[in-house]
Motif scaffolding. Structure first.
Motif, PDB file in Angstrom:
ATOM      1  N   LEU A  57       0.805  -1.216   0.072  1.00 36.97           N
ATOM      2  CA  LEU A  57       0.077   0.023  -0.123  1.00 36.97           C
ATOM      3  C   LEU A  57       0.962   1.342   0.055  1.00 36.97           C
ATOM      4  N   ASP A  58       1.991   1.181   0.691  1.00 37.78           N
ATOM      5  CA  ASP A  58       2.782   2.256   0.597  1.00 37.78           C
ATOM      6  C   ASP A  58       3.721   2.477  -0.776  1.00 37.78           C
ATOM      7  N   LEU A  59       3.532   1.651  -1.688  1.00 40.48           N
ATOM      8  CA  LEU A  59       4.431   1.732  -3.092  1.00 40.48           C
ATOM      9  C   LEU A  59       3.924   2.832  -3.761  1.00 40.48           C
ATOM     10  N   THR A  60       4.752   3.534  -4.249  1.00 46.94           N
ATOM     11  CA  THR A  60       4.328   4.399  -5.377  1.00 46.94           C
ATOM     12  C   THR A  60       4.445   3.878  -6.894  1.00 46.94           C
ATOM     13  N   PRO A  61       4.063   4.548  -7.960  1.00 45.13           N
ATOM     14  CA  PRO A  61       4.219   4.342  -9.326  1.00 45.13           C
ATOM     15  C   PRO A  61       5.625   4.249  -9.647  1.00 45.13           C
ATOM     16  N   ALA A  62       6.456   5.137  -8.896  1.00 44.99           N
ATOM     17  CA  ALA A  62       7.816   5.170  -9.006  1.00 44.99           C
ATOM     18  C   ALA A  62       8.601   3.949  -8.632  1.00 44.99           C
ATOM     19  N   ASP A  63       8.029   3.290  -7.691  1.00 42.66           N
ATOM     20  CA  ASP A  63       8.676   2.098  -7.259  1.00 42.66           C
ATOM     21  C   ASP A  63       8.445   0.886  -7.884  1.00 42.66           C
ATOM     22  N   ILE A  64       8.054   0.888  -9.125  1.00 41.47           N
ATOM     23  CA  ILE A  64       7.361  -0.287  -9.855  1.00 41.47           C
ATOM     24  C   ILE A  64       8.062  -0.202 -11.252  1.00 41.47           C
ATOM     25  N   ASP A  65       8.778  -1.257 -11.644  1.00 43.57           N
ATOM     26  CA  ASP A  65       9.199  -1.571 -12.772  1.00 43.57           C
ATOM     27  C   ASP A  65       8.746  -2.692 -13.547  1.00 43.57           C
ATOM     28  N   THR A  66       7.812  -2.508 -14.662  1.00 44.82           N
ATOM     29  CA  THR A  66       7.191  -3.672 -15.067  1.00 44.82           C
ATOM     30  C   THR A  66       7.705  -4.077 -16.582  1.00 44.82           C
ATOM     31  N   THR A  67       8.999  -3.868 -16.502  1.00 45.43           N
ATOM     32  CA  THR A  67       9.652  -4.301 -17.948  1.00 45.43           C
ATOM     33  C   THR A  67       9.408  -5.682 -17.747  1.00 45.43           C
ATOM     34  N   PRO A  68       9.073  -6.355 -19.238  1.00 44.54           N
ATOM     35  CA  PRO A  68       9.041  -7.818 -19.150  1.00 44.54           C
ATOM     36  C   PRO A  68      10.360  -8.451 -19.028  1.00 44.54           C
ATOM     37  N   GLY A  69      10.287  -9.503 -18.032  1.00 45.31           N
ATOM     38  CA  GLY A  69      11.562 -10.075 -17.958  1.00 45.31           C
ATOM     39  C   GLY A  69      12.442  -9.744 -16.788  1.00 45.31           C
ATOM     40  N   ARG A  70      12.301  -8.214 -16.537  1.00 37.31           N
ATOM     41  CA  ARG A  70      12.899  -7.598 -15.430  1.00 37.31           C
ATOM     42  C   ARG A  70      12.229  -7.113 -14.422  1.00 37.31           C
ATOM     43  N   GLY A  71      10.726  -7.348 -14.501  1.00 38.34           N
ATOM     44  CA  GLY A  71       9.865  -6.574 -13.460  1.00 38.34           C
ATOM     45  C   GLY A  71      10.421  -6.735 -11.903  1.00 38.34           C
ATOM     46  N   ARG A  72      10.262  -5.242 -11.346  1.00 40.92           N
ATOM     47  CA  ARG A  72      10.549  -5.464  -9.965  1.00 40.92           C
ATOM     48  C   ARG A  72       9.850  -4.391  -9.140  1.00 40.92           C
ATOM     49  N   VAL A  73       9.801  -4.348  -7.820  1.00 43.09           N
ATOM     50  CA  VAL A  73       9.357  -3.192  -7.060  1.00 43.09           C
ATOM     51  C   VAL A  73      10.314  -2.990  -5.911  1.00 43.09           C
ATOM     52  N   THR A  74      10.470  -1.972  -5.558  1.00 40.53           N
ATOM     53  CA  THR A  74      11.321  -1.428  -4.496  1.00 40.53           C
ATOM     54  C   THR A  74      10.410  -1.270  -3.238  1.00 40.53           C
ATOM     55  N   LEU A  75      10.462  -1.764  -2.270  1.00 36.30           N
ATOM     56  CA  LEU A  75       9.610  -1.845  -1.061  1.00 36.30           C
ATOM     57  C   LEU A  75      10.248  -1.243   0.113  1.00 36.30           C
ATOM     58  N   THR A  76       9.553  -0.245   0.923  1.00 34.76           N
ATOM     59  CA  THR A  76       9.966   0.086   1.943  1.00 34.76           C
ATOM     60  C   THR A  76       9.440  -0.540   3.395  1.00 34.76           C
ATOM     61  N   GLY A  77      10.275  -1.373   4.049  1.00 35.37           N
ATOM     62  CA  GLY A  77       9.685  -2.138   5.070  1.00 35.37           C
ATOM     63  C   GLY A  77       9.869  -1.699   6.611  1.00 35.37           C
ATOM     64  N   LYS A  78       9.771  -2.342   7.301  1.00 35.08           N
ATOM     65  CA  LYS A  78      10.017  -1.720   8.984  1.00 35.08           C
ATOM     66  C   LYS A  78      11.368  -1.183   9.135  1.00 35.08           C
ATOM     67  N   GLY A  79      11.377  -0.183   9.772  1.00 38.20           N
ATOM     68  CA  GLY A  79      12.795   0.574   9.951  1.00 38.20           C
ATOM     69  C   GLY A  79      13.084   1.443   8.708  1.00 38.20           C
ATOM     70  N   ARG A  80      11.999   1.596   7.931  1.00 39.71           N
ATOM     71  CA  ARG A  80      12.438   2.139   6.704  1.00 39.71           C
ATOM     72  C   ARG A  80      13.649   1.681   5.816  1.00 39.71           C
ATOM     73  N   LYS A  81      13.819   0.510   5.971  1.00 44.63           N
ATOM     74  CA  LYS A  81      14.809  -0.239   5.143  1.00 44.63           C
ATOM     75  C   LYS A  81      14.017  -0.638   3.462  1.00 44.63           C
ATOM     76  N   THR A  82      14.602  -0.382   2.599  1.00 45.70           N
ATOM     77  CA  THR A  82      14.320  -0.524   1.278  1.00 45.70           C
ATOM     78  C   THR A  82      15.141  -1.760   0.662  1.00 45.70           C
ATOM     79  N   ARG A  83      14.064  -2.543  -0.112  1.00 44.72           N
ATOM     80  CA  ARG A  83      14.831  -3.655  -0.882  1.00 44.72           C
ATOM     81  C   ARG A  83      14.142  -3.730  -2.096  1.00 44.72           C
ATOM     82  N   THR A  84      14.740  -4.390  -3.132  1.00 40.39           N
ATOM     83  CA  THR A  84      14.142  -4.438  -4.528  1.00 40.39           C
ATOM     84  C   THR A  84      13.874  -6.026  -4.641  1.00 40.39           C
ATOM     85  N   ILE A  85      12.418  -6.105  -5.228  1.00 37.70           N
ATOM     86  CA  ILE A  85      12.253  -7.405  -5.237  1.00 37.70           C
ATOM     87  C   ILE A  85      11.759  -7.921  -6.610  1.00 37.70           C
ATOM     88  N   PRO A  86      12.083  -8.862  -7.344  1.00 34.61           N
ATOM     89  CA  PRO A  86      11.711  -9.232  -8.724  1.00 34.61           C
ATOM     90  C   PRO A  86      10.490  -9.750  -8.649  1.00 34.61           C
TER      91      PRO A  86
END
Length: 128
Positions: A39-68
């Motif tokens: 729910l905290d994702l913004t469109p800028a956090d999302i890459d829907t490129t086929p074969g390389r899709g990923r989201v950059t999430l911000t979790g607890k402690g404001r830590k970010t991680r990129t997930i395919p």
């Protein structure tokens, strides 16, 4: 996994709410993340490129991680973003309203787990 498949199919995609709910549920399972991180994702956090899709999430402690994410999830995200965030979105606009989605999720879960065929596929731990 019949329970997961039923949960993903339950909202349908014939309405805007169904499209939103299906997309978010797919993303939760695909990225194995918390609802609030989605729910905290913004469109800028999302890459829907086929074969390389990923989201950059911000979790607890404001830590970010990129997930395919899978191409199927990318297609759903593209459809959702085109419907609800067309054009160049503002970088700080969240993907969806938390309260509205949580209300829908509660209804979907009640339909799937109380009235759907899933109950016979998911053993109750107390019966073992």
């Amino acid at each position: 996994m019949p329970a997961v498949e039923a949960l993903i199919r339950a909202p349908g995609q014939h309405t805007g709410r169904g499209l939103r709910d299906t997309t978010i549920i797919l993303l939760i399972f695909d990225a194995a993340t918390r609802v609030q991180e989605i729910l905290d994702l913004t469109p800028a956090d999302i890459d829907t490129t086929p074969g390389r899709g990923r989201v950059t999430l911000t979790g607890k402690g404001r830590k970010t991680r990129t997930i395919p994410i899978m191409d199927n999830t990318c297609r759903h995200l593209d459809q959702y973003l085109n419907a609800f965030h067309p054009g160049t979105p503002e970088p700080d606009v969240c993907l969806a309203s938390g309260a509205a989605f949580m209300d829908s999720l509660e209804v979907v879960c009640a339909q799937v787990f109380e009235n759907g065929p899933v109950g016979e596929h998911v053993p109750d731990r107390r019966d073992q």
